[in-house]
Scaffold this active site. Structure first.
Site, PDB file in Angstrom:
ATOM      1  N   ASP A 132     -54.116 -65.009  -6.450  1.00  0.00           N
ATOM      2  CA  ASP A 132     -53.213 -63.975  -5.937  1.00  0.00           C
ATOM      3  C   ASP A 132     -52.177 -64.633  -5.014  1.00  0.00           C
ATOM      4  O   ASP A 132     -52.528 -65.476  -4.176  1.00  0.00           O
ATOM      5  CB  ASP A 132     -54.065 -62.958  -5.152  1.00  0.00           C
ATOM      6  CG  ASP A 132     -53.303 -61.693  -4.797  1.00  0.00           C
ATOM      7  OD1 ASP A 132     -52.311 -61.373  -5.471  1.00  0.00           O
ATOM      8  OD2 ASP A 132     -53.734 -61.008  -3.839  1.00  0.00           O
ATOM      9  N   HIS A 133     -50.919 -64.253  -5.161  1.00  0.00           N
ATOM     10  CA  HIS A 133     -49.824 -64.734  -4.300  1.00  0.00           C
ATOM     11  C   HIS A 133     -49.809 -66.244  -4.061  1.00  0.00           C
ATOM     12  O   HIS A 133     -49.826 -66.698  -2.901  1.00  0.00           O
ATOM     13  CB  HIS A 133     -49.846 -64.012  -2.938  1.00  0.00           C
ATOM     14  CG  HIS A 133     -49.502 -62.567  -3.042  1.00  0.00           C
ATOM     15  ND1 HIS A 133     -48.208 -62.113  -3.205  1.00  0.00           N
ATOM     16  CD2 HIS A 133     -50.282 -61.467  -3.033  1.00  0.00           C
ATOM     17  CE1 HIS A 133     -48.213 -60.785  -3.298  1.00  0.00           C
ATOM     18  NE2 HIS A 133     -49.460 -60.365  -3.203  1.00  0.00           N
ATOM     19  N   ASP A 167     -57.019 -54.208  -2.658  1.00  0.00           N
ATOM     20  CA  ASP A 167     -57.826 -54.983  -1.723  1.00  0.00           C
ATOM     21  C   ASP A 167     -58.238 -54.099  -0.537  1.00  0.00           C
ATOM     22  O   ASP A 167     -59.424 -53.936  -0.226  1.00  0.00           O
ATOM     23  CB  ASP A 167     -57.010 -56.193  -1.234  1.00  0.00           C
ATOM     24  CG  ASP A 167     -57.798 -57.120  -0.317  1.00  0.00           C
ATOM     25  OD1 ASP A 167     -58.982 -56.841  -0.075  1.00  0.00           O
ATOM     26  OD2 ASP A 167     -57.237 -58.106   0.171  1.00  0.00           O
ATOM     27  N   GLY A 205     -50.010 -53.849  -3.599  1.00  0.00           N
ATOM     28  CA  GLY A 205     -50.107 -52.862  -2.519  1.00  0.00           C
ATOM     29  C   GLY A 205     -50.538 -51.498  -3.023  1.00  0.00           C
ATOM     30  O   GLY A 205     -50.033 -50.474  -2.590  1.00  0.00           O
TER      31      GLY A 205
HETATM   32  P1  13P Z   1     -53.528 -53.420  -0.899  1.00  0.00           P
HETATM   33  O1  13P Z   1     -53.372 -53.983   0.475  1.00  0.00           O
HETATM   34  O2  13P Z   1     -52.763 -52.117  -1.043  1.00  0.00           O
HETATM   35  O3  13P Z   1     -54.936 -53.268  -1.306  1.00  0.00           O
HETATM   36  O4  13P Z   1     -52.814 -54.430  -1.920  1.00  0.00           O
HETATM   37  C1  13P Z   1     -53.478 -55.596  -2.364  1.00  0.00           C
HETATM   38  C2  13P Z   1     -52.579 -56.544  -3.077  1.00  0.00           C
HETATM   39  O5  13P Z   1     -51.475 -56.234  -3.490  1.00  0.00           O
HETATM   40  C3  13P Z   1     -53.095 -57.914  -3.286  1.00  0.00           C
HETATM   41  O6  13P Z   1     -52.155 -58.773  -3.869  1.00  0.00           O
HETATM   42  O1  G3H Z   2     -52.000 -60.110  -0.744  1.00  0.00           O
HETATM   43  C1  G3H Z   2     -52.723 -59.443  -0.058  1.00  0.00           C
HETATM   44  C2  G3H Z   2     -54.174 -59.347  -0.285  1.00  0.00           C
HETATM   45  O2  G3H Z   2     -54.641 -58.147   0.255  1.00  0.00           O
HETATM   46  C3  G3H Z   2     -54.907 -60.559   0.253  1.00  0.00           C
HETATM   47  O3  G3H Z   2     -54.886 -60.558   1.624  1.00  0.00           O
HETATM   48  O4  G3H Z   2     -54.108 -62.831   2.344  1.00  0.00           O
HETATM   49  O5  G3H Z   2     -55.509 -61.374   3.857  1.00  0.00           O
HETATM   50  O6  G3H Z   2     -56.519 -62.474   1.857  1.00  0.00           O
HETATM   51  P1  G3H Z   2     -55.278 -61.893   2.474  1.00  0.00           P
HETATM   52 ZN    ZN Z   3     -50.129 -58.423  -3.373  1.00  0.00          ZN
END
Ligand code: 13P
Ligand code: G3H
Ligand code: ZN
Length: 342
Positions: free
Chosen positions: A83-84, A265, A221
């Site tokens: 993720d990201h 998340d 999100g």
């Molecule tokens: P939320 O914070 O809305 O759960 O989004 C999670 C997310 O986009 C992780 O990449």
């Molecule tokens: O990108 C956002 C996700 O909720 C992950 O969050 O970077 O705190 O692990 P985090």
């Molecule tokens: Zn995200």
């Protein structure tokens, strides 16, 4: 063991007209909660780890937890996703670790904070696509930056994804999936009232889907921040301010218009925190971590189950045989980046 690439999983979702939840993990209980929910609802699933999660748990621990998920539940199709990713190096290390999918978030610079320009985004994303597809690994890109119109992050309208630019971005990068910015933000504080179409720009999804009907769209999100979860936390001493998330019915609208991956998340974090606070309050003499982690795991499972049913992925776990990374790499080589898997 049913490890799949996210590309195959999302192509199947498109064929079936459903969305797939991508749930973030940092520890054992989160992995277990998600897999139990997937098993109970017979759902394919995406398990994703942020850079923060990899640092928190340690790469090897986290990867083996995710791998255990695929081993223990051989009938469930699981994609392991970064993720990201903040740059090609993060994506490369995720691929080397064994993830079947990576996100190159070039909407922000390497610091993960500063909005990047379009050309930078195209260049880093293209680099990751070349590297990943050579190994059969799926790539998600992002165009436009998250951060709500309401919360003062970014500069409102200009951060939302421009549908015409989305076409150019997908053509020039060859991404398999595209995260779009429609006014949502990460975390619990997304909107100060139930979002209407002025703050949650669902029309952008429709516009992008019209121009790119075969590109899998991703909503980040996407936690719904249910009031009952916030109430439980506050009832047992927490301090979460009044807030609104993304209504599930809006996500379902998105799924009708090409959204295939839905990132959640925060809702699991809220569920776990409420359950742990309740357990602490009810039995202050308890000190066995299993006493409070068990209800936390159960509460997260209930959230995941509900989302799997709402997104439509329930019942689709075993619809298809996983295609190996090697075979996917061959297909990208023969058909190019914008291939059709199924
Ligand atoms: P939320 O914070 O809305 O759960 O989004 C999670 C997310 O986009 C992780 O990449
Ligand atoms: O990108 C956002 C996700 O909720 C992950 O969050 O970077 O705190 O692990 P985090
Ligand atoms: Zn995200």
């Amino acid at each position: 063991m049913a490890l799949v690439t996210m590309r195959q999983l999302l192509d199947e979702a498109a064929k079936g007209g459903y969305g797939v939840g991508a749930f973030n993990v940092n520890n054992l209980e989160q992995v277990q909660a998600i897999m139990e929910a997937a098993q109970e609802t017979s759902s394919p699933v995406i398990i994703q780890a942020s850079r923060g999660a990899r640092k928190y748990a340690n790469d090897r621990f986290l990867y083996h937890l995710m791998l255990a998920a695929a081993e223990v539940y051989p009938d469930i199709s699981v994609a392991l996703h970064q993720d990201h990713g903040n740059g090609p190096d993060t994506c490369r290390s995720a691929i080397e670790l064994g993830f079947t999918s990576v996100m190159m978030d070039g909407s922000l610079k390497e610091d993960g904070k500063t909005p990047a320009d379009f050309e930078y985004n195209v260049q880093v994303t293209r680099e990751v696509v070349e590297m990943a597809h050579e190994r059969g690994v799926t790539v998600e890109g992002e165009l436009g930056t998250l951060g709500g119109i309401e919360d003062g992050v970014g500069s409102g309208e200009v951060n939302l994804t421009d549908p015409d630019q989305a076409v150019e971005f997908v053509e020039r990068t060859g991404v398999d999936a595209l995260a779009v910015a429609i006014g949502t933000s990460h975390g619990a504080y997304k909107f100060t009232s139930e979002p209407d179409r002025d703050v949650l720009a669902m029309n952008i999804i429709e516009e992008i889907n019209k121009r790119l009907p075969t590109t899998h769209l991703v909503m980040h999100g996407s936690s719904s921040v249910p009031k009952e979860l916030v109430d439980t936390i506050n009832q047992y001493g927490g301090e979460i301010r009044p807030t609104f998330g993304v209504p599930v019915r809006e996500i379902q609208e998105g799924i009708k218009h090409g959204v295939r991956k839905v990132n959640v998340d925060t809702d699991l974090r809220l569920a776990a925190t409420g359950a742990i606070r309740k357990a602490f309050a009810e039995e202050p003499g308890e000190f066995d971590p299993r006493y409070y982690l068990k209800p936390a795991r159960e509460a997260m499972k209930q959230v995941v189950r509900a989302r799997m049913e709402a997104f439509g992925q329930a019942g689709h776990a075993a619809d298809y045989e996983p295609i190996s990374l090697e075979e996917m790499a061959n297909r990208y080589k023969q058909q190019g980046h914008q291939l059709t898997v199924t």
